[in-house]
Design a protein around this motif. Structure first.
Motif, short mmCIF file in Angstrom:
data_model
loop_
_atom_site.label_atom_id
_atom_site.label_comp_id
_atom_site.label_asym_id
_atom_site.label_seq_id
_atom_site.Cartn_x
_atom_site.Cartn_y
_atom_site.Cartn_z
N SER A 130 -4.05 5.23 -38.74
CA SER A 130 -2.83 6.00 -38.62
C SER A 130 -2.13 5.71 -37.29
CB SER A 130 -3.14 7.50 -38.72
OG SER A 130 -4.02 7.88 -37.68
N VAL A 131 -0.81 5.82 -37.33
CA VAL A 131 0.00 5.58 -36.14
C VAL A 131 0.66 6.89 -35.75
CG1 VAL A 131 1.93 4.26 -35.20
CG2 VAL A 131 0.42 3.22 -36.90
N SER A 132 0.67 7.19 -34.46
CA SER A 132 1.30 8.42 -34.00
C SER A 132 2.81 8.29 -34.09
CB SER A 132 0.89 8.71 -32.56
OG SER A 132 1.47 7.75 -31.69
N ALA A 133 3.50 9.44 -34.01
CA ALA A 133 4.96 9.45 -34.09
C ALA A 133 5.56 8.62 -32.95
CB ALA A 133 5.47 10.89 -34.02
N GLY A 134 4.98 8.76 -31.75
CA GLY A 134 5.50 8.00 -30.60
C GLY A 134 5.34 6.50 -30.78
N GLU A 135 4.17 6.09 -31.30
CA GLU A 135 3.92 4.66 -31.51
C GLU A 135 4.85 4.08 -32.58
OE1 GLU A 135 -0.86 4.21 -30.54
OE2 GLU A 135 -0.23 5.10 -32.45
N LEU A 136 5.05 4.85 -33.65
CA LEU A 136 5.92 4.38 -34.73
C LEU A 136 7.37 4.25 -34.25
CD1 LEU A 136 6.40 3.59 -37.63
CD2 LEU A 136 6.45 6.01 -38.26
#
Length: 405
Positions: A2-8
């Motif tokens: 999973s990717v965090s909102a910030g990373e995405l």
């Protein structure tokens, strides 16, 4: 992984517009697709991504107000969404993404964008996009202010002063029947809510709807026969058929249509010019089919509605075609008309417009009740109809069904 909102968001900001929108939709698909319902955290990420990278409603600092889409960018986004939706093979994923994009509708700007998308999908005969719009109408509720505004925009784009696209519009009943059924349901909320005809549907719109209903008796039930495929955990809204609204249109048409204007049109015969050496037998008469008048269209629509009520018979489960309460709403409108006529000294039994109206109600009631299409409080419906002015057919039908309850 999973990717965090910030990373995405960091990844998506590497793309310029409109590439960021295309990439955002792909990432949203990965977040929302799957056998299990997305978590609240995933849904929050999706909403943030949509706001910033699809509709430009927030800036890179996650502020509440972004620059928004320019008119050119709006058209580009609509084109990207239509193409993306058309490429999705899974109906559940398609509807999940579409409702994520337009489901909340807190923003008037998004509703305007959806209106552009729906109109473009009709022009391009984009079946996947139109089916998604049909699901949206159902989930929002066909009588909701948002749905009413959407269909008003579609009518403005495709039915005002535009008769050249009727062939394309007519074909929608075969390619996107669920959209058409929900569209008609919403349209019936717009017109003919009084006996004075203060707001009647455009003749161009009436012609297309009449063609749709008359040509396909099962069309009005399409949204119920083909339930929307929604993600697990969603609450599907019940599909409401347009039949009650169309019964109202057909019943009130004799009271609203001005027959004198239509019947008074002069038909000027073409002057025959005899050519040199012309033989009388060589003259070939060509008869051009005259378009139906408004009153004739309502007669044809009424017949189509009766066929649809027969097709709406449920062999299993409770009836779902027509809500009795929606039909009761007709009664005060007709009573108001009758009171106005009595004030003029009219004999209601000799009032042809009123008797035609009551005949159509009686015919619709008989077919609907005989085929088990009506749900709700039928006793209350029959009692309400019994308060209408005297009409022999309607009185027989009311008495017959009151005895059978």
């Amino acid at each position: 992984m999973s990717v965090s909102a910030g990373e995405l968001k960091y990844i998506l900001r590497k793309y310029a517009f409109p590439a960021c929108t295309t990439e955002a939709l792909t990432r949203i698909e990965h977040l929302l697709s799957g056998r299990t319902a997305p978590t609240n955290k995933q849904l929050d990420i999706v909403m943030d991504v949509i706001a910033e990278f699809v509709f430009c409603e927030s800036d890179r600092r996650s502020g509440r107000r972004g620059p928004g889409l320019t008119p050119l960018q709006e058209v580009q986004v609509v084109d990207i969404i239509c193409e993306f939706i058309s490429d999705l093979s899974d109906e559940t994923t398609k509807n999940t993404i579409f409702l994520s994009l337009f489901g909340g509708m807190e923003s008037q700007k998004r509703l305007n964008t959806l209106s552009i998308l729906a109109s473009m999908a009709i022009s391009a005969s984009s079946t996947p996009a139109l089916l998604a719009v049909g699901v949206w109408l159902q989930q929002m509720g066909c009588s909701s202010p948002q749905s009413i505004q959407l269909v008003e925009n579609i009518i403005r784009d495709h039915f005002y002063l535009n008769t050249s696209n009727q062939a394309a519009l007519r074909s929608l009943a075969n390619t996107a029947p669920q959209f058409v059924a929900n569209f008609i349901t919403a349209v019936t909320e717009l017109y003919m809510h009084d006996s004075h005809g203060t707001k009647k549907p455009l003749k161009n719109l009436l012609e297309v709807i009449t063609f749709w209903v008359y040509s396909n008796p099962t069309l009005c039930m399409s949204a119920q026969l083909n339930p929307a495929q929604l993600p697990s955990g969603s609450i599907p809204m019940a599909a409401v058929t347009p039949l009650a609204g169309l019964i109202r249109w057909c019943a009130l048409a004799p009271l609203c249509c001005d027959q004198t204007l239509e019947d008074g049109e002069l038909i000027i015969p073409m002057k025959k010019i005899k050519l040199e050496n012309e033989n009388e037998r060589s003259v070939v008469k060509t008869i051009q089919q005259k378009p139906l008048t408004e009153a004739e269209l309502y007669i044809k629509l009424h017949l189509g509605v009766l066929h649809s009520l027969r097709a709406g018979r449920r062999t299993h489960g409770p009836p779902t075609a027509v809500n009795a309460q929606h039909l009761v709403a007709l009664v005060p409108i007709i009573q108001d008309y009758a009171q106005q006529e009595l004030k003029k000294g009219e004999n209601l039994q000799n009032n042809q417009k009123l008797q035609d109206c009551l005949d159509r109600i009686g015919q619709a009631m008989q077919v609907a009740l005989a085929n088990g299409c009506v749900y709700g409080n039928i006793s209350n419906l029959l009692s309400a109809l019994d308060t209408l002015p005297e009409n022999r057919l309607l009185r027989i039908i009311i008495k017959t069904h009151q005895q059978s309850i």
